[in-house]
Design an enzyme around this catalytic site. Structure first.
Site, short mmCIF file in Angstrom:
data_model
loop_
_atom_site.label_atom_id
_atom_site.label_comp_id
_atom_site.label_asym_id
_atom_site.label_seq_id
_atom_site.Cartn_x
_atom_site.Cartn_y
_atom_site.Cartn_z
N CYS A 92 0.84 -1.20 0.00
CA CYS A 92 0.00 0.00 0.00
C CYS A 92 0.87 1.26 0.00
CB CYS A 92 -0.90 -0.01 1.24
SG CYS A 92 -2.02 1.40 1.27
N CYS A 151 0.56 4.73 6.92
CA CYS A 151 -0.04 4.59 8.25
C CYS A 151 0.97 3.90 9.18
CB CYS A 151 -1.33 3.79 8.16
SG CYS A 151 -2.47 4.47 6.91
N CYS A 210 0.74 0.15 10.25
CA CYS A 210 0.23 -0.85 9.31
C CYS A 210 1.32 -1.69 8.64
CB CYS A 210 -0.61 -0.19 8.23
SG CYS A 210 -1.36 -1.40 7.12
N CYS A 221 -16.57 -8.88 5.90
CA CYS A 221 -15.86 -7.64 5.60
C CYS A 221 -14.66 -7.96 4.72
CB CYS A 221 -15.37 -6.99 6.88
SG CYS A 221 -16.67 -6.81 8.11
N CYS A 263 -19.45 -5.77 3.78
CA CYS A 263 -18.71 -4.56 4.17
C CYS A 263 -17.40 -4.58 3.40
CB CYS A 263 -18.42 -4.59 5.67
SG CYS A 263 -17.43 -3.19 6.25
N CYS A 299 -19.06 2.31 8.81
CA CYS A 299 -18.28 1.64 9.85
C CYS A 299 -17.03 2.49 10.03
CB CYS A 299 -17.92 0.23 9.39
SG CYS A 299 -16.76 -0.61 10.49
N ARG A 305 -17.47 -2.23 18.14
CA ARG A 305 -16.78 -3.50 17.83
C ARG A 305 -15.42 -3.56 18.49
NH1 ARG A 305 -16.63 -3.90 12.27
NH2 ARG A 305 -18.77 -4.57 12.52
S1 SF4 Z 1 -4.05 1.08 6.99
FE1 SF4 Z 1 -2.49 0.01 5.76
S2 SF4 Z 1 -3.61 -0.79 4.01
FE2 SF4 Z 1 -4.88 0.82 4.92
S3 SF4 Z 1 -4.32 2.71 3.88
FE3 SF4 Z 1 -3.01 2.61 5.69
S4 SF4 Z 1 -1.13 1.59 4.95
FE4 SF4 Z 1 -2.73 1.19 3.43
#
Ligand code: SF4
Length: 322
Positions: free
Chosen positions: A62, A66, A69, A106, A137, A197, A269
């Site tokens: 991705c 984040c 993540c 989901c 979802c 959600c 949740r």
């Molecule tokens: S949480 Fe992870 S998968 Fe989702 S946008 Fe952020 S880096 Fe990408």
């Protein structure tokens, strides 16, 4: 469930300030729990827990950053990037989840935002999941208004898009998209008539005021999210938050209670991080108003308590899955 609609949404508060929520988080624990239970019992059966199963339909690689993540390409976490799964393979997983007791399926894709051609396959997945009698979802990143409308036309029941943390702490967690980007996507989802959600993550090194700010932001949305996932950070080696201090279990329960009090109609949740919680801490979360869990061995790329452990715990507590 019928009791959820007993009080008209117009009577709900949407003017929660961070200070209001902080006062809840700092209240004596017995008072906080009493208020949370009163709110919970006014709108929900306290013995029932909604079960969702989450499948990663497109993992890793991705472009977002984040900090928590393992799927971000910015971090070396050992998560291999994969392509979007086939529709048939996804529906086989959905059938197995339904047979194991899930009522909502989901599907998560590690995208900044979906390409229009990817939406064809996702729409086919949504239609197939609904044909199995499950709620659907998806979480696909940022959406445009036309994309949200396409998903709505396919029958999508819920779109997940989290605020993650308070507006103030957000820049410490994500730099590749803004809080406003997230609010815009949530607005497109709402406008398309899809249920929302939306929740966040605690234990990311935030201050108590940021936890309050997250709940206040959620509870101040023009309409409260129908589902509010509250995650405890799962610290993954290689991510920026690999060494974050874990959140105290009682503080986590307080966040659940504040979510329940401020968004009384929502399904709150208990999401990521359950693997690291004791059964007793999870039981306190249910008492604080959590009434939904993810069920199944994995949450996207991190471990989740095995379904058997959940069944045993719910049985010990005299609670039922729905
Ligand atoms: S949480 Fe992870 S998968 Fe989702 S946008 Fe952020 S880096 Fe990408």
């Amino acid at each position: 469930m019928a009791r959820m609609n007993a009080i008209p949404p117009a009577t709900l508060r949407h003017d929660w300030s961070t200070a209001d929520i902080q006062a809840l988080l700092e209240a004596p624990f017995p008072e906080l729990m009493f208020r949370a239970q009163a709110a919970h019992r006014a709108h929900h059966d306290p013995c029932r827990v909604q079960i969702s199963t989450l499948l990663s339909i497109k993992t890793g690689g991705c472009p977002e950053d984040c900090a928590y993540c393992p799927q971000s390409a910015a971090y070396e976490t050992g998560v291999a990037a994969s392509k979007l799964m086939d529709v048939g393979a996804v529906l086989a997983e959905a059938r197995a989840a339904r047979d194991a007791g899930a009522t909502r399926f989901c599907m998560g894709a590690a995208w900044r935002s979906p390409k229009d051609r990817d939406l064809d396959a996702v729409c086919a997945m949504v239609e197939g999941v609904r044909a199995l009698g499950l709620e659907s979802c998806v979480t696909l990143g940022m959406l445009t208004a036309p994309q949200a409308q396409r998903l709505a036309a396919a029958g999508l029941d819920y779109y997940n898009h989290n605020l993650d943390t308070s507006p103030e702490y957000y820049r410490d967690i994500i730099t590749t998209r803004t809080y406003q980007d997230r609010l815009d996507t949530l607005g497109h989802v709402r406008d398309a008539g899809i249920n929302v959600c939306c929740g966040g993550i605690v234990g990311m090194g935030e201050a108590a005021a940021d936890r309050a700010g997250l709940i206040a932001a959620l509870a101040s949305l023009p309409k409260h999210p129908e589902s509010v996932p509250i995650n405890a950070l799962v610290r993954v080696a290689g991510t920026k938050l690999a060494d974050a201090a874990p959140i105290d279990a009682i503080d986590f329960v307080r966040v659940i209670a504040a979510a329940r009090i401020s968004m009384p109609l929502a399904y709150v949740r208990l999401s990521a991080g359950r693997e690291g919680m004791t059964d007793e801490a999870q039981a306190l979360c249910f008492l604080a108003g959590a009434n939904s869990i993810f069920y199944g061995p994995r949450l996207l790329t991190t471990a989740n308590p095995a379904a058997d452990r959940d069944r045993v715990l719910l049985g010990r507590l005299g609670m039922r899955a729905q």
